[in-house]
Design a protein around this motif. Structure first.
Motif, PDB file in Angstrom:
ATOM      1  N   LEU A  56       0.829  -1.211   0.000  1.00 52.15           N
ATOM      2  CA  LEU A  56       0.000   0.000   0.000  1.00 52.15           C
ATOM      3  C   LEU A  56       0.862   1.261   0.000  1.00 52.15           C
ATOM      4  O   LEU A  56       0.501   2.275  -0.606  1.00 52.15           O
ATOM      5  N   PHE A  57       2.008   1.195   0.665  1.00 50.05           N
ATOM      6  CA  PHE A  57       2.907   2.353   0.685  1.00 50.05           C
ATOM      7  C   PHE A  57       3.466   2.620  -0.712  1.00 50.05           C
ATOM      8  O   PHE A  57       3.579   3.778  -1.130  1.00 50.05           O
ATOM      9  N   PHE A 191       6.144  15.969  12.382  1.00 53.34           N
ATOM     10  CA  PHE A 191       6.523  17.231  11.737  1.00 53.34           C
ATOM     11  C   PHE A 191       7.733  17.032  10.833  1.00 53.34           C
ATOM     12  O   PHE A 191       7.765  17.524   9.694  1.00 53.34           O
ATOM     13  N   PHE A 192       8.750  16.310  11.313  1.00 50.29           N
ATOM     14  CA  PHE A 192       9.956  16.108  10.521  1.00 50.29           C
ATOM     15  C   PHE A 192       9.655  15.274   9.274  1.00 50.29           C
ATOM     16  O   PHE A 192      10.209  15.532   8.196  1.00 50.29           O
ATOM     17  N   THR A 193       8.778  14.284   9.406  1.00 53.34           N
ATOM     18  CA  THR A 193       8.418  13.456   8.255  1.00 53.34           C
ATOM     19  C   THR A 193       7.749  14.293   7.178  1.00 53.34           C
ATOM     20  O   THR A 193       8.079  14.178   5.990  1.00 53.34           O
ATOM     21  N   THR A 242       6.268   4.524  17.417  1.00 51.92           N
ATOM     22  CA  THR A 242       6.988   3.549  16.600  1.00 51.92           C
ATOM     23  C   THR A 242       6.592   3.644  15.131  1.00 51.92           C
ATOM     24  O   THR A 242       7.445   3.609  14.238  1.00 51.92           O
ATOM     25  N   THR A 243       5.295   3.781  14.866  1.00 53.15           N
ATOM     26  CA  THR A 243       4.860   3.866  13.473  1.00 53.15           C
ATOM     27  C   THR A 243       5.312   5.169  12.819  1.00 53.15           C
ATOM     28  O   THR A 243       5.612   5.205  11.612  1.00 53.15           O
ATOM     29  N   THR A 247       7.676   5.345   9.561  1.00 54.00           N
ATOM     30  CA  THR A 247       7.306   6.147   8.391  1.00 54.00           C
ATOM     31  C   THR A 247       8.421   7.109   8.009  1.00 54.00           C
ATOM     32  O   THR A 247       8.722   7.289   6.820  1.00 54.00           O
ATOM     33  N   MET A 248       9.035   7.732   9.001  1.00 54.47           N
ATOM     34  CA  MET A 248      10.122   8.666   8.738  1.00 54.47           C
ATOM     35  C   MET A 248      11.307   7.968   8.074  1.00 54.47           C
ATOM     36  O   MET A 248      11.859   8.458   7.079  1.00 54.47           O
ATOM     37  N   GLY A 249      11.708   6.803   8.613  1.00 57.10           N
ATOM     38  CA  GLY A 249      12.813   6.068   8.010  1.00 57.10           C
ATOM     39  C   GLY A 249      12.485   5.541   6.626  1.00 57.10           C
ATOM     40  O   GLY A 249      13.328   5.583   5.710  1.00 57.10           O
ATOM     41  N   GLN A 250      11.272   5.057   6.440  1.00 60.31           N
ATOM     42  CA  GLN A 250      10.840   4.563   5.131  1.00 60.31           C
ATOM     43  C   GLN A 250      10.828   5.674   4.105  1.00 60.31           C
ATOM     44  O   GLN A 250      11.243   5.490   2.948  1.00 60.31           O
TER      45      GLN A 250
END
Length: 427
Positions: A56-57, A191-193, A242-243, A247-250
């Motif tokens: 889905l991502f 915010f960073f994402t 955690t999610t 999301t930020m790392g992905q």
């Protein structure tokens, strides 16, 4: 809450079962009643869910790219039908249907997570109230109530009273300090994402209302998380933090390896790719070949970063091919067209220098003279007098001048001849 619990009851049992399975693994390592065992169980649940949501991502990324590509067309429709909202909506839907895009696809990961989020919230709320949920029996319920994450019970909330927190075996100060830190981290990661998406992975050549909305969401979402976070149990905060980190790392991985065309991230990526290709004289990874292939196929539709990439390869003596590979080419024979497409340039044809009439006549006489040195003269040959002498003599006798002769001589810097009279002679 009972209505929400009934709506998501179909997912509550699977979520509780997954948590119990992870708890049995981590409980054997850290102890069954520790916060590490229950906290890592929640973290593992998040990772499992996000791995399942990777397709889905990927679809979300493709949908977002498609929406960014349609922004100029959408802006034209808005300007054309700005006084007719109904026609504007119809044209927008027609554009979505023709291109196969869906504006809601960018929200798919969040919508897909919602059932798991509410199910986990219901499980943790049941732990706080002492109710068994799903496969969590009474013994597991007592173990979860004893679990503390940095001094805060798993089911405690920021808004809980002191008596309720004391019943869970903790102090109100510890609970509020831990929950406040987790809420701040949760909002900051959100915010960073959103910020790295807007500053690095957005096509800067397109200025549309969609970008303004995304900038607004960059500030709205963190505030929403902070407001609603004070009503989340510690276990739910662990889940949501955690999610957000996932999301930020992905997203950082996607921006680094597959950036949006026209964005700053694409400029940085193509600079790295140019250096790598020029050092090894080849495109190593399959992902890079796919991107090079897409750039070559664009032709004149390339943006400034893509043209710079093609020109950089050409300066290094390399030519990008249609299949995404590169080959060595002669830098002297490789030319760049206006759109940056490398083409094999043929040597330019030298145009002969234009000569005046007298130069052509003298040149013809010299050529004839040179030819005469090799050919014997016969009695039938004409006089050696230049042929233009006769017309000149005839012109002097008749008082007329050959057309065009004097003008060409005057323009070429030769000696001027007799000028043509302005009016015909009366004689």
């Amino acid at each position: 809450m009972d209505t929400i619990a009934s709506l998501f009851s179909f997912i509550t049992t699977p979520v509780s079962w997954v948590i119990v399975q992870f708890h049995s693994v981590y409980g054997a390592i850290f102890g069954p009643d520790t916060g590490w065992a229950w906290g890592l169980s929640i973290v593992s649940l998040v990772i499992l869910i996000r791995i399942c949501l990777i397709p889905l991502f990927v679809k979300q990324i493709k949908s977002t790219r498609a929406m960014q590509t349609l922004q100029p067309e959408m802006k034209k429709i808005q300007e054309r039908y700005k006084n007719d909202k109904q026609r504007q909506s119809e044209e927008m839907m027609k554009l979505y249907k023709e291109t196969g895009t869906n504006p809601l696809s960018s929200c798919l990961p969040i919508l897909a997570q919602s059932p798991f989020f509410f199910a986990l919230y219901h499980v943790l709320n049941g732990i706080a109230t002492g109710d068994t949920i799903g496969v969590i029996n009474q013994s597991l319920l007592q173990s979860a109530q004893k679990a503390h994450i940095v001094g805060a019970p798993l089911a405690a909330k920021f808004t809980d009273s002191a008596s309720k927190v004391e019943a869970l075996g903790a102090s109100l100060t510890d609970v509020r300090v831990v929950t406040a830190i987790m809420i701040v981290l949760m909002s900051a990661s959100q915010f960073f994402t959103q910020r790295q998406l807007m500053t690095k992975n957005v096509d800067t050549t397109v200025k549309t209302p969609f970008m303004q909305q995304q900038k607004m969401l960059m500030y709205v979402f963190p505030v929403m998380f902070a407001v609603f976070g004070i009503n989340f149990p510690v276990g739910v905060l662990v889940y949501w933090l955690t999610t957000n980190v996932w999301t930020m790392g992905q997203q950082m991985y996607v921006i680094h390896n597959n950036p949006t065309p026209g964005s700053k991230a694409q400029a940085a990526y193509l600079d790295r790719l140019t250096k790598h290709i020029t050092q090894h004289d080849k495109v190593g990874r399959r992902r890079d070949r796919v991107i090079v292939k897409a750039i070559v196929a664009k032709g004149r539709d390339r943006n400034e970063f893509e043209r710079k990439f093609i020109n950089g390869l050409s300066k290094a003596g390399l030519v990008a091919q249609a299949d995404g590979t590169v080959i060595k080419g002669d830098t002297a024979a490789v030319a760049q067209t206006e759109d940056g497409t490398p083409t094999t340039a043929a040597p330019k044809r030298q145009q002969p220098k234009r000569q005046s009439k007298s130069q052509r006549q003298h040149g013809g006489a010299a050529g004839a003279k040179a030819a005469g040195e090799h050919e014997p003269k016969t009695s039938l040959s004409k006089s050696d007098e230049p042929q233009d002498a006769k017309p000149a003599a005839a012109a002097q006798k008749g008082g007329a001048k050959p057309a065009g002769g004097t003008r060409s001589k005057a323009q070429s810097g030769q000696r001027k001849g007799p000028q043509r009279p302005k009016s015909p002679s009366k004689k």
